[in-house]
Design a protein around this motif. Sequence first.
Motif, PDB file in Angstrom:
ATOM      1  N   THR A   1     102.532   9.382   3.804  1.00 38.71           N
ATOM      2  CA  THR A   1     102.828  10.711   3.283  1.00 38.71           C
ATOM      3  C   THR A   1     102.248  10.855   1.877  1.00 38.71           C
ATOM      4  N   ILE A   2     101.496  11.932   1.675  1.00 36.48           N
ATOM      5  CA  ILE A   2     100.980  12.226   0.334  1.00 36.48           C
ATOM      6  C   ILE A   2     101.777  13.391  -0.210  1.00 36.48           C
ATOM      7  N   VAL A   3     102.427  13.173  -1.330  1.00 35.85           N
ATOM      8  CA  VAL A   3     103.239  14.225  -1.925  1.00 35.85           C
ATOM      9  C   VAL A   3     102.481  14.854  -3.084  1.00 35.85           C
ATOM     10  N   THR A   4     102.465  16.196  -3.135  1.00 39.67           N
ATOM     11  CA  THR A   4     101.839  16.891  -4.261  1.00 39.67           C
ATOM     12  C   THR A   4     102.803  17.943  -4.790  1.00 39.67           C
ATOM     13  N   THR A   5     102.405  18.605  -5.877  1.00 43.22           N
ATOM     14  CA  THR A   5     103.300  19.588  -6.491  1.00 43.22           C
ATOM     15  C   THR A   5     102.607  20.918  -6.758  1.00 43.22           C
ATOM     16  N   ASN A   6     101.530  21.164  -6.059  1.00 44.02           N
ATOM     17  CA  ASN A   6     100.771  22.385  -6.308  1.00 44.02           C
ATOM     18  C   ASN A   6     100.129  22.813  -4.991  1.00 44.02           C
ATOM     19  N   PRO A   7     100.156  24.115  -4.664  1.00 45.11           N
ATOM     20  CA  PRO A   7      99.634  24.539  -3.359  1.00 45.11           C
ATOM     21  C   PRO A   7      98.156  24.208  -3.186  1.00 45.11           C
ATOM     22  N   GLY A   8      97.379  24.389  -4.254  1.00 46.64           N
ATOM     23  CA  GLY A   8      95.947  24.116  -4.163  1.00 46.64           C
ATOM     24  C   GLY A   8      95.706  22.657  -3.815  1.00 46.64           C
ATOM     25  N   CYS A   9      96.411  21.767  -4.521  1.00 47.53           N
ATOM     26  CA  CYS A   9      96.254  20.326  -4.264  1.00 47.53           C
ATOM     27  C   CYS A   9      96.687  20.022  -2.833  1.00 47.53           C
ATOM     28  N   LEU A  10      97.752  20.675  -2.408  1.00 47.30           N
ATOM     29  CA  LEU A  10      98.290  20.393  -1.085  1.00 47.30           C
ATOM     30  C   LEU A  10      97.262  20.731  -0.005  1.00 47.30           C
ATOM     31  N   LEU A  11      96.668  21.926  -0.119  1.00 49.07           N
ATOM     32  CA  LEU A  11      95.649  22.299   0.870  1.00 49.07           C
ATOM     33  C   LEU A  11      94.476  21.332   0.825  1.00 49.07           C
ATOM     34  N   GLN A  12      94.085  20.985  -0.393  1.00 44.73           N
ATOM     35  CA  GLN A  12      92.947  20.081  -0.552  1.00 44.73           C
ATOM     36  C   GLN A  12      93.242  18.711   0.078  1.00 44.73           C
ATOM     37  N   MET A  13      94.446  18.208  -0.131  1.00 48.60           N
ATOM     38  CA  MET A  13      94.785  16.911   0.446  1.00 48.60           C
ATOM     39  C   MET A  13      94.802  17.003   1.975  1.00 48.60           C
ATOM     40  N   LYS A  14      95.258  18.149   2.488  1.00 47.59           N
ATOM     41  CA  LYS A  14      95.241  18.329   3.938  1.00 47.59           C
ATOM     42  C   LYS A  14      93.809  18.323   4.455  1.00 47.59           C
TER      43      LYS A  14
ATOM     44  N   ALA B   1      88.818  12.749   6.530  1.00 47.34           N
ATOM     45  CA  ALA B   1      88.857  11.299   6.704  1.00 47.34           C
ATOM     46  C   ALA B   1      89.304  10.926   8.116  1.00 47.34           C
ATOM     47  N   GLY B   2      89.592  11.936   8.938  1.00 52.01           N
ATOM     48  CA  GLY B   2      90.030  11.676  10.303  1.00 52.01           C
ATOM     49  C   GLY B   2      91.376  10.977  10.376  1.00 52.01           C
ATOM     50  N   LEU B   3      92.264  11.300   9.446  1.00 49.46           N
ATOM     51  CA  LEU B   3      93.543  10.594   9.389  1.00 49.46           C
ATOM     52  C   LEU B   3      94.717  11.461   9.855  1.00 49.46           C
ATOM     53  N   GLU B   4      94.412  12.583  10.558  1.00 47.97           N
ATOM     54  CA  GLU B   4      95.480  13.521  10.911  1.00 47.97           C
ATOM     55  C   GLU B   4      96.647  12.859  11.632  1.00 47.97           C
ATOM     56  N   LYS B   5      96.333  11.839  12.418  1.00 44.07           N
ATOM     57  CA  LYS B   5      97.393  11.211  13.206  1.00 44.07           C
ATOM     58  C   LYS B   5      98.299  10.346  12.348  1.00 44.07           C
ATOM     59  N   GLU B   6      97.721   9.751  11.310  1.00 47.67           N
ATOM     60  CA  GLU B   6      98.499   8.771  10.540  1.00 47.67           C
ATOM     61  C   GLU B   6      99.132   9.333   9.273  1.00 47.67           C
ATOM     62  N   VAL B   7      98.483  10.337   8.675  1.00 46.65           N
ATOM     63  CA  VAL B   7      98.893  10.731   7.333  1.00 46.65           C
ATOM     64  C   VAL B   7      99.209  12.222   7.273  1.00 46.65           C
ATOM     65  N   ARG B   8     100.226  12.585   6.488  1.00 48.75           N
ATOM     66  CA  ARG B   8     100.477  14.009   6.264  1.00 48.75           C
ATOM     67  C   ARG B   8     100.556  14.260   4.750  1.00 48.75           C
ATOM     68  N   ALA B   9     100.339  15.517   4.378  1.00 44.60           N
ATOM     69  CA  ALA B   9     100.489  15.910   2.981  1.00 44.60           C
ATOM     70  C   ALA B   9     101.597  16.941   2.899  1.00 44.60           C
ATOM     71  N   VAL B  10     102.411  16.838   1.864  1.00 40.60           N
ATOM     72  CA  VAL B  10     103.568  17.717   1.788  1.00 40.60           C
ATOM     73  C   VAL B  10     103.908  18.012   0.324  1.00 40.60           C
ATOM     74  N   HIS B  11     104.389  19.219   0.093  1.00 38.09           N
ATOM     75  CA  HIS B  11     104.835  19.590  -1.252  1.00 38.09           C
ATOM     76  C   HIS B  11     106.133  18.837  -1.554  1.00 38.09           C
ATOM     77  N   LEU B  12     106.248  18.359  -2.766  1.00 39.86           N
ATOM     78  CA  LEU B  12     107.423  17.572  -3.152  1.00 39.86           C
ATOM     79  C   LEU B  12     108.731  18.282  -2.793  1.00 39.86           C
ATOM     80  N   VAL B  13     108.746  19.597  -3.016  1.00 37.68           N
ATOM     81  CA  VAL B  13     109.950  20.369  -2.751  1.00 37.68           C
ATOM     82  C   VAL B  13     110.346  20.275  -1.272  1.00 37.68           C
ATOM     83  N   ASP B  14     109.362  20.394  -0.406  1.00 38.00           N
ATOM     84  CA  ASP B  14     109.655  20.324   1.028  1.00 38.00           C
ATOM     85  C   ASP B  14     110.104  18.931   1.425  1.00 38.00           C
ATOM     86  N   PHE B  15     109.510  17.963   0.770  1.00 37.75           N
ATOM     87  CA  PHE B  15     109.882  16.583   1.054  1.00 37.75           C
ATOM     88  C   PHE B  15     111.330  16.326   0.640  1.00 37.75           C
ATOM     89  N   LEU B  16     111.683  16.855  -0.499  1.00 34.60           N
ATOM     90  CA  LEU B  16     113.062  16.698  -0.961  1.00 34.60           C
ATOM     91  C   LEU B  16     114.023  17.335   0.034  1.00 34.60           C
TER      92      LEU B  16
END
Lengths: 471, 437
Positions: free
Chosen positions: B391-404, B410-425
């Motif tokens: 899980t990659i946690v970010t705190t900004n919508p732009g970063c979040l989209l970019q990480m996605k 990188a072809g990692l859709e199956k293994e890795v997700r990106a999420v805003h810290l707030v949603d993760f909390l």
Amino acid sequence: MKVMTSAHEQELQAIFGENRVLLEESDRLSYSFDASFGTYMPDAVVQPRSTEEVAKVMKLANREGIPVYPRGQSTSLSGGPLPVNGGIVLDCSQWNDKLEIRPEDMIAVVSPGILTARIDEEAEKWGLMYPPDPSSSHVSTIGGNLAENSGGPRGLKYGVTKDYCIGLEIVTPEGHVMRTGGRTIKNVTGYDLTKLIIGSEGTLCVITEATLKLVPRPKAYRTAMIIFDDLVTSGQAITKVLTSGILPSKLELMDQACILAVEEYKPLGLPVTAEAIVLIELDGHPKAIEEEIEKVAFICREAGAHSVNVAGSSEEAAKLWQARKLVSPAIVRKKPTKVSEDATVPRSKIPEMFQRLKEIRDRFHVDLVVFGHAGDGNLHPNIICDKRDLEEMDRVEQAVEEIFKAAIELGGTLSGEHGIGTMKAPFMEMEVGPIGIDMMKRMKNAWDPNQIMNPGKIFPEPGKKLVLRDE
Amino acid sequence: MSEAANRLKKQLHYEKTFDCVQCGYCLPACPTYETMGKETHSPRGRINLVKMVAEGKSSVENMREPIEKCLGCRACQTVCPTNVQYGEILEGAKSVLEDHEKKTKKQQVTEDFIFNGLFPSRKWMNAIGNATWFYQKTGLQAIARKSGMTAMAPLHLDKFEAVLPKVASPFERRNSPRLVKAKRNPKMRVGFVSGCVMDSMFHQTNKNTIELLSRAGAEVVIPKAQTCCGALHAHTGKLEEARQLAKQNIEVFEKENVNYIVNNAGGCGAMLFEYDHLLKDEPDWNRRAEQFSKKSRDVTVVLTELDGLEFRHSMNERVTYQSSCHMTHVQKVTSEPLALLEGIPGITYREMAGYDRCCGSAGIYNIVNYEDSMEILDVKMEKTRRTKADTIVTTNPGCLLQMKLGIQRAGLEKEVRAVHLVDFLMEADPQPKEPRK
Ligand SMILES: Cc1cc2nc3c(=O)[nH]c(=O)nc-3n(C[C@H](O)[C@H](O)[C@H](O)COP(=O)(O)OP(=O)(O)OC[C@H]3O[C@@H](n4cnc5c(N)ncnc54)[C@H](O)[C@@H]3O)c2cc1C
Ligand code: SF4
Ligand code: SF4
């Protein structure tokens, strides 16, 4: 005035491909300066990645009489990489593919563009250390460090870059590739060209690879901060510590002006009435330095220190060192320009040098602060000024000249760290004498018959004066 | 010296360029110097070019590419030993370039749409939100066409489309509350900046932010009349537009009598944090702007201060964190997001090398300078991969989209997700802490 034709440009593109030959004005402007003074436009910038490419470009330049200026990250404080006569800047900063540690031989083999701090980081993984630590080591390249024979605080105990380089691969101005030295600590075969090249400021050849000696990494560190009410006492205490059989890894001093500046910038609770703060670091076996740090504290108290604070933990030590770290940002808050000098005197002359610096400050009314490697006599007087104020800069230039004179009169040197470059060239003769200059020139001519290798550096040009302004 | 030359110097913040002593300490911190490998694309090089332009030694056009390719991440500012105000120099240079602009047709159409249509108008944002929701499968491109923006197709919007989050229904968005009471002893009253991108594309994250604040003990007001923060305008040299937006927001939040003005997007937050600087030359506004900036806070800072949550659900994940540049280098918020993460039971935190370096999203940089941005992103993804985090946690919508986007590249859709810290909390089931007796 361009010294290159479009045929030359095409030849460069044939060697490097188009991407690594920069000809646009915006690019050339970006390679026209260093961390000292003045801007000079090159005709082209090339970014080599191999020894063969360097050999080819040197052959071309030698044939056509085009000046070539090796460059690392352009952090030079003396004008070393400035393309003063136009021509080609050879940007080695992107050539950073090799950083090999050979733990069994205790050496590192590196490309010229490797950042110096990375060598020590890699060495650490093997319990080893690359000691030279110019404060710019996280930005400057090993190529630049070798060419300037850079050093830092650890120089007191461990020496400087030249003490750690045992072999080089170079390209001569005529485009020949050769090796100097080797991989052994002991090597007495013929002239020691390695040492000649180190500190030659890119005027003799291009360094394309270096073999560096590593040492075992110390197990522990201890730090003490010692406060002195007056500067002369601090000088005496330093001498006593250094003659007591203890060799600190670092011994740094900041004067009252620095203390005040830091306190104004970020209050740490430093004593603003003190004339000097001395920071001493010991490294080695934990038991040994435990005993030694107590001895240092004792000696300083005996010598008349106002107070001694020995850090109990590494966090505490880091806090003590923070004062020293904040000096640089703190002193430039008043005015933006920092003329950073590195004239160095024999250790025993430190108190006298301090006296001279005080006189210079008063005589020329300049903002002069001192913080530096007091242990090795490399005092770093810094003058804080504003280069837009031409009248002030005039006084600064005079003051700097006086600093050089004072250092040489006291048996010291113009430059302990930053090199001669363009800035100090006018003063060379003062230190080495006419014969000294002549012998150096003869060596230069033997290496570089067509005067294409970093021209305009080290050797005084008739009528050139110290200039600290951008004209 | 001519009047025009003087004006240019002022607009370029010429005096500030003297603070740069050309020491090069910023070079290793700069992502574009790393990927482009030229001094021209380094902070020191850019400042030098601005200075040269101001002194009339270089044409304005010479600095266009280097300045446009700057991410504006401000990492250089944090490491600078002489405290150079790079952000101001950059902004000045951008406004000069903007005045000097002979934009290509494509750029004009896009920028016009983005700046004068998309960001300032809630209606537009709603439209985007609605349309995206209405037909998520066709996505942004359909709207682009409808609004005559075929020019946007070569902007690789298709790449972004695939990583856009699920959008809340228009009904849900229109009916979002304007005031949410604290679900615990109220400790403060805060205003929430819903942000234009956040509110349309990340509506759920906004809801979660409000929920977290209220569970942690804050009463949350969400004023309707608020508008875009102006960050994207300011960062592309459209300072006048940015000032107008700032004034509207200041007025709106002044009426609400709140302790803090909270945002959950690092980039917007930085702009709000710098309103004082944006309006410093307007005597009627500078004091009000200062008040506003002083109250402005990232949600992580307010949650940390409230200290009112306990997490019930154990998240058995390996987590890494990609910080938002403007949160780190402008707002100087660094420890709070990490502290919040560490408070979540069950997670294994894996620090990413250079987690505080820009991911290349940088406002609309990744749309306008797609290739350059992707090079920076690929460096980032390599570092992410080495953390073996899922899980990659970010705190900004732009970063979040970019990480996605990075995960996809990188072809990692199956293994890795990106999420805003707030949603993760929120996933960790936060409940109001019992007040200590
Ligand atoms: C803030 C600051 C602090 C500093 N602190 C210290 C310090 O503590 N101690 C110290 O000693 N110095 C210090 N310096 C000076 C500077 O960092 C050193 O001189 C450093 O070695 C320069 O490295 P560089 O890679 O930037 O080289 P450059 O500045 O690019 O070049 C320096 C010289 O090396 C030559 N050169 C570069 N690469 C090669 C090569 N491959 N082959 C041949 N010649 C080459 C150039 O021609 C030039 O003459 C400091 C500088 C700054 C700005
Ligand atoms: S670190 Fe600061 S002073 Fe040094 S070159 Fe970069 S911007 Fe200039
Ligand atoms: S803002 Fe970021 S990209 Fe721009 S110069 Fe500074 S470090 Fe580089």
